[in-house]
Motif scaffolding. Structure first.
Motif, PDB file in Angstrom:
ATOM      1  N   UNK A 127      -4.713  14.323  -2.521  1.00 19.18           N
ATOM      2  CA  UNK A 127      -3.972  12.884  -2.934  1.00 19.18           C
ATOM      3  C   UNK A 127      -4.466  11.954  -2.290  1.00 19.18           C
ATOM      4  N   UNK A 128      -4.417  10.654  -2.693  1.00 18.68           N
ATOM      5  CA  UNK A 128      -5.014   9.598  -2.032  1.00 18.68           C
ATOM      6  C   UNK A 128      -4.051   8.229  -2.795  1.00 18.68           C
ATOM      7  N   UNK A 129      -4.223   7.019  -1.898  1.00 14.70           N
ATOM      8  CA  UNK A 129      -3.367   6.126  -2.354  1.00 14.70           C
ATOM      9  C   UNK A 129      -2.553   5.869  -1.270  1.00 14.70           C
ATOM     10  N   UNK A 130      -1.851   4.679  -1.195  1.00 13.41           N
ATOM     11  CA  UNK A 130      -0.739   4.160  -0.275  1.00 13.41           C
ATOM     12  C   UNK A 130       0.318   5.145  -0.435  1.00 13.41           C
ATOM     13  N   UNK A 181       9.847  -0.981  11.546  1.00 16.77           N
ATOM     14  CA  UNK A 181       9.559  -1.074  13.045  1.00 16.77           C
ATOM     15  C   UNK A 181       8.699   0.113  13.573  1.00 16.77           C
ATOM     16  N   UNK A 182       8.616   1.136  12.554  1.00 15.51           N
ATOM     17  CA  UNK A 182       7.549   2.253  12.830  1.00 15.51           C
ATOM     18  C   UNK A 182       7.900   3.491  12.782  1.00 15.51           C
ATOM     19  N   UNK A 183       9.360   3.616  12.468  1.00 17.30           N
ATOM     20  CA  UNK A 183       9.947   5.225  12.546  1.00 17.30           C
ATOM     21  C   UNK A 183       9.750   5.674  11.311  1.00 17.30           C
ATOM     22  N   UNK A 184       8.388   6.556  11.421  1.00 14.00           N
ATOM     23  CA  UNK A 184       8.003   7.196  10.025  1.00 14.00           C
ATOM     24  C   UNK A 184       6.596   7.762  10.232  1.00 14.00           C
ATOM     25  N   UNK A 185       5.951   8.917   9.296  1.00 14.61           N
ATOM     26  CA  UNK A 185       5.123   9.363   9.282  1.00 14.61           C
ATOM     27  C   UNK A 185       4.566   9.843   8.145  1.00 14.61           C
ATOM     28  N   UNK A 186       3.287   9.835   7.614  1.00 17.80           N
ATOM     29  CA  UNK A 186       2.678   9.863   6.362  1.00 17.80           C
ATOM     30  C   UNK A 186       2.644  11.338   6.065  1.00 17.80           C
ATOM     31  N   UNK A 189       1.096  11.013  -1.816  1.00 17.10           N
ATOM     32  CA  UNK A 189       1.102  10.420  -0.261  1.00 17.10           C
ATOM     33  C   UNK A 189       2.472  10.086  -0.091  1.00 17.10           C
ATOM     34  N   UNK A 190       3.309  10.368   0.738  1.00 13.41           N
ATOM     35  CA  UNK A 190       4.880  10.090   0.788  1.00 13.41           C
ATOM     36  C   UNK A 190       4.880   9.737   2.366  1.00 13.41           C
ATOM     37  N   UNK A 191       6.129   8.990   2.523  1.00 12.94           N
ATOM     38  CA  UNK A 191       6.512   8.626   3.939  1.00 12.94           C
ATOM     39  C   UNK A 191       7.737   9.639   4.101  1.00 12.94           C
ATOM     40  N   UNK A 192       7.599  10.361   5.283  1.00 12.07           N
ATOM     41  CA  UNK A 192       8.984  10.902   5.934  1.00 12.07           C
ATOM     42  C   UNK A 192       9.250   9.735   7.003  1.00 12.07           C
TER      43      UNK A 192
END
Length: 444
Positions: free
Chosen positions: A293-296, A282-287, A269-272
């Motif tokens: 997959x699971x988790x933070x 401040x919010x500029x991202x999407x999962x 589970x990643x961040x783009x």
């Protein structure tokens, strides 16, 4: 005029009027409604803004290249509005810029746009109004959306396609009395949600996912990366790049677009999102979530990168020589504490900037010298240009409609005058455009 010519002219006028009536009776292919919206970007965080069809971004317009389209726009606000179809080769009166002669849409009024979208690729649409000190208006608002002109052959080989729009928000969206030198922002979103507060992008291991990304920010340049993955740049501003290249981080100035392909080779589970921690927070991202997959969501900062358009171009000049070279010098004038600068092209601010006359079919080179400290993402309406040099380094083949001219640098772009009508050239940074950084080109 003799009788035969008069009859012929009258018949032609009648035929054109009949065709116009027929178009008016036809149902539009796309209908947009500009109206106020309270947009919840995260629990407890709501932005009062203007938007298309009650959503941000507005609806995706997907249309085959070369097929005519009719769009009705209804203005349900109390201010004049207009819609600009960014990156398209269309007539000036349809382009959606008042400076070119496109009519404004009066409060409560409507406007029908009718044109044939070209060229193919990732384009977009947005308001093209003056904001000044009012951070509720123009591109500070939610008035933007993606416009994808489908090519006859898709240049990318992919399993899934995702459209992303980047935007920055001031919590109060202005009060008409903001006199700061530049806009400041409290929140950022990809599409309509802050990082962690929207549905993730769900992928499977082994997929090739094509992201079509638009920077719809009024003033902010963004750097994007995807933790644990690299991005293959296929197109910039909707135009296929001569040299496709894997990169760690993507830079997009206001109004720039990129089509990037990411191979999903690392389950988790990643961040783009934004590579700068404070902007991402401040919010500029999407999962991005792999199946099973699971988790933070995890973030891994990419290596430091220097953005260079040249990496996507041929490293030499092409044979074509411009018919005319047009020198443009960018400067600013400071007016005192609490006031915006005036931005100038060749020593003049719009509407006092010089109008450049073009001859159809001729090749022109805009020779840009940025003497200011600010970067300028400059945009040429209704044409696509080729980047031919940056700080004296020749290149060819890279075609765009927005290019960043960094502070204290030079750049040259070439275009062929092949779309008659008034043509606007301006910086796409909203405050720069609002305070003088514009000029018109006209065909003789």
């Amino acid at each position: 005029m003799n009788r035969r010519e008069f009859v012929k002219s009258t018949a032609m006028t009648a035929a054109l009027a009949a065709a116009a009536r027929l178009r008016a009776q036809q149902t539009a292919d796309v209908t947009l409604e500009i109206a106020p919206l309270k947009l919840e970007i995260a629990p407890g965080k709501t932005i009062s803004t203007l938007a298309y069809n009650g959503r941000v971004p507005g609806p995706l317009i997907r249309w085959p290249e070369g097929k005519a389209i009719t769009m009705d726009v209804h203005n349900r606000t109390d201010i004049p509005e207009i819609v600009h179809w960014h990156g398209l080769w269309i007539p000036a009166d349809q382009d959606g810029a008042m400076e070119e002669g496109s009519p404004m849409i009066a409060p409560g009024g409507e406007r029908r746009y009718h044109f044939t979208p070209e060229p193919a690729g990732t384009r977009w649409y947005h308001t093209h109004t003056f904001a000044g000190h009012d951070l509720k208006r123009a591109l500070y608002s939610g008035q933007f959306g993606c416009f994808y002109v489908e090519p006859k052959q898709e240049p990318g080989d992919y399993d899934q396609e995702v459209f992303l729009t980047l935007h920055d928000w001031n919590a109060y969206m202005g009060n008409g009395g903001d006199t700061s030198m530049d806009a400041s922002y409290d929140y950022a979103t990809i599409n309509d949600r802050m990082l962690g507060h929207g549905e993730p992008i769900r992928v499977k291991q082994g997929q090739r996912v094509l992201f079509r990304i638009v920077n719809a920010s009024a003033t902010v340049t963004h750097w994007l990366g995807m933790a644990g993955h690299r991005m293959m740049v296929l197109s910039l501003d909707g135009n296929v790049v001569p040299v496709q290249k894997n990169i760690e981080a993507l830079r997009l100035a206001p109004a720039e677009r990129a089509d990037v392909l990411i191979e999903m080779t690392r389950p988790g589970v990643w961040v783009l999102g934004e590579t700068r921690d404070e902007v991402r927070r401040s919010g500029m991202g999407v999962v991005v979530e792999y199946a099973g997959a699971s988790g933070e969501p995890q973030w891994i900062a990419p290596p430091e990168a220097v953005w260079d358009y040249a990496q996507f171009a041929h490293p030499q000049a092409e044979a074509a020589v411009p018919d005319h070279v047009l020198p443009l010098v960018f400067t600013s004038k400071f007016h005192g504490h609490g006031e915006f600068d005036s931005w100038m092209i060749n020593g003049k601010s719009y509407p006092k900037t010089d109008t450049i006359m073009l001859e159809q079919g001729k090749r022109y080179r805009l020779q840009m010298v940025n003497k200011s400290m600010d970067d300028h993402p400059v945009h040429l309406h209704r044409h696509t240009f080729e980047v031919t040099s940056l700080d004296g380094r020749p290149m060819s083949g890279l075609r765009k409609d927005v290019v960043v001219v960094p502070g204290k640098s030079t750049a040259e772009i070439d275009f062929v005058a092949q779309n008659p009508g008034a043509t606007l050239f301006h910086c796409h940074q909203q405050t720069h455009m609002d305070f003088g950084f514009m000029m018109l080109l006209r065909y003789s």
